[in-house]
Design a protein around this motif. Structure first.
Motif, mmCIF file in Angstrom:
data_model
loop_
_atom_site.group_PDB
_atom_site.id
_atom_site.type_symbol
_atom_site.label_atom_id
_atom_site.label_comp_id
_atom_site.label_asym_id
_atom_site.label_seq_id
_atom_site.Cartn_x
_atom_site.Cartn_y
_atom_site.Cartn_z
ATOM 1 N N ARG A 1 0.849 -1.215 0.000
ATOM 2 C CA ARG A 1 0.000 0.000 0.000
ATOM 3 C C ARG A 1 0.881 1.260 0.000
ATOM 4 O O ARG A 1 0.556 2.251 -0.641
ATOM 5 N N GLU A 34 2.106 1.718 -3.425
ATOM 6 C CA GLU A 34 1.005 2.178 -4.291
ATOM 7 C C GLU A 34 0.826 3.694 -4.146
ATOM 8 O O GLU A 34 0.626 4.398 -5.144
ATOM 9 N N ARG A 35 0.945 4.198 -2.919
ATOM 10 C CA ARG A 35 0.757 5.643 -2.686
ATOM 11 C C ARG A 35 1.857 6.488 -3.338
ATOM 12 O O ARG A 35 1.653 7.672 -3.599
ATOM 13 N N ARG A 87 -1.891 -3.180 -5.837
ATOM 14 C CA ARG A 87 -3.186 -3.211 -5.139
ATOM 15 C C ARG A 87 -3.718 -4.643 -5.034
ATOM 16 O O ARG A 87 -4.191 -5.064 -3.982
ATOM 17 N N ALA A 110 -1.847 -6.501 -2.382
ATOM 18 C CA ALA A 110 -2.238 -6.028 -1.045
ATOM 19 C C ALA A 110 -3.609 -6.581 -0.666
ATOM 20 O O ALA A 110 -3.806 -7.087 0.447
ATOM 21 N N GLU A 111 -4.549 -6.519 -1.604
ATOM 22 C CA GLU A 111 -5.920 -6.971 -1.290
ATOM 23 C C GLU A 111 -5.958 -8.460 -0.958
ATOM 24 O O GLU A 111 -6.659 -8.873 -0.028
#
Ligand SMILES: [Zn+2]
Length: 421
Positions: A229, A232-233, A258, A261-262
């Motif tokens: 995450r 991703e940011r 993503r 992470a999910e």
């Protein structure tokens, strides 16, 4: 096939990573951005990224003994300047053990050896590898089916370590080193802010996150998701994974980060929800699954680790080793339990017959239990070993992960050998 076309086919799931490994086996350079390349030699070795600066080259990782020379030759075909700094993304040998070849080159050319930078826990890992050298050699040999494997230790230690983040300015290049825990507790990912290039280390490996290895130390599924995450940011345009090809384009990079992470958040969330209601490990293991949509993604295939192994890892991270079954708190000796069950069944051969029947019906999990009891109850019986081998072969055929197959195969080979004694 050109690299771009092969990438598209990998991304769409039309071809498997084996084809990519075949394509890069001679040592292939990917041009990442101006003055940045990544060298690939096989999926099974961490890739090496080289960044050209006015002070010399910065390398992210080093490859391993059997791929480091090839990797260095590829880098030298691109730039011959001294290697100024080496960053270990973590302490696994396929990322660190090529340092020997890099140092030897520096020595031979009377150049200074590069400075090595890594997270502080890389030092602790290297100490642990010395302490458990015999065990590591055994399990690594089992995992990759290498006889008499000797785990390489003695890699050069980092010269500089950091804890949370480290900013480096080297020859006009800005590098941000960020620590996270995932596959290991010593991991670094490298962010080049001006170029929007991210080198993720093994947080991204083109297979389902490897956070459940049955024979390695505790891994960190929840924090792995946190690290993804965080990446991703940053909104990278280019992602250099620890293993497998480079991903270009903000949309694809974001999707890959993503989705990983999910999938991890799902496993952690579901496991914790059951644990918080008092579920045993048995209940958790047979209830928590990754939604099929994630496992169908070409970069989340459970080909290396198995999501079920991750569930165990998550459970043990929060719960310690006890599984919630009173019989396993202070268990009887396995051979005694097996003998008792064989007596009840009317002999070890009866157990073996039942194991064979269960395997024939596709109930391989049950079959392996019963076959192992038969084997323990009558360890010298060649016929039982032959059945045990057959049961284990069926179980191996049903596994998708390298680890699932490899660790069962250890005992399949044992059964095969003992069936001939
Ligand atoms: Zn690796």
């Amino acid at each position: 096939m050109p690299q771009d076309a092969l990438f598209e086919r990998l991304w769409s799931g039309a071809v498997q990573m084996e084809e990519w490994t075949e394509a890069v086996s001679a040592g292939v350079i990917t041009s990442v951005a101006e003055n940045i390349i990544t060298v690939h030699t096989t999926y099974f070795c961490g890739s090496v990224t080289a960044i050209r600066t006015t002070e010399g080259l910065v390398l992210i990782d080093t490859a391993k003994p059997d791929t480091a020379s090839q990797t260095l030759a590829a880098i030298r075909s691109w730039d011959d300047s001294p290697i100024h700094t080496v960053i270990y993304t973590h302490g696994h040998i396929d990322h660190t053990s090529g340092i020997k070849v890099i140092d030897e080159e520096a020595d031979a050319r009377a150049r200074p050896r590069p400075r090595i930078i890594a997270h502080r826990n890389v030092l602790r890992r290297m100490e642990r590898y010395e302490a458990s050298h015999g065990f590591n050699s055994i399990v690594q040999g089992q995992q990759f089916n290498k006889l008499d494997y000797v785990y390489p230790v003695g890699q050069r230690r980092p010269d500089e370590v950091y804890d949370d983040t480290l900013s480096l300015a080297i020859g006009g290049e800005q590098l941000e080193l960020i620590h996270g825990r995932g596959e290991t507790d010593d991991a670094t990912f490298v962010w080049l802010p001006r170029r929007r290039v991210l080198a993720s280390g093994d947080f991204v490996i083109w297979v389902f996150p490897n956070a459940g290895n049955p024979r390695k130390v505790q891994r960190y599924a929840a924090e792995w998701a946190v690290a993804l995450r965080r990446m991703e940011r940053l909104k990278p345009d280019i992602l250099i994974p620890g293993h497998g090809p480079v991903i270009f384009g903000e949309g694809r990079v974001a999707q890959m980060l993503r989705d990983g992470a999910e999938a991890l958040e799902h496993l952690v969330g579901e496991t914790l929800a059951l644990m918080n209601k008092g579920a045993t490990l048995d209940e958790v293991l047979h209830a928590v699954k990754v939604p099929a949509a994630y496992l169908a993604k070409p970069y989340l295939l459970p080909k290396y680790d198995d999501p079920e192994f991750l569930v165990r890892g998550i459970y043990h991270f929060y719960a310690g080793w006890f599984d919630g079954n009173p019989a396993s708190l202070k268990p009887a000796k396995n051979a005694d339990l097996a003998s008792e069950l064989a007596r009840l069944a009317g002999g070890a051969a009866k157990l073996a017959e039942r194991a064979a029947a269960l395997a024939e019906e596709g109930q391989t999990r049950l079959a392996v239990h019963i076959a192992e009891f038969a084997s323990s109850a009558a360890p010298g019986d060649g016929r039982i070993q032959a059945i045990r081998g057959e049961v284990l072969r069926k179980a191996i055929d049903g596994e998708s992960s390298l680890m699932g197959k490899a660790f069962l195969a250890v005992y399949e080979r044992d059964a095969e050998r003992r069936s001939r004694d």
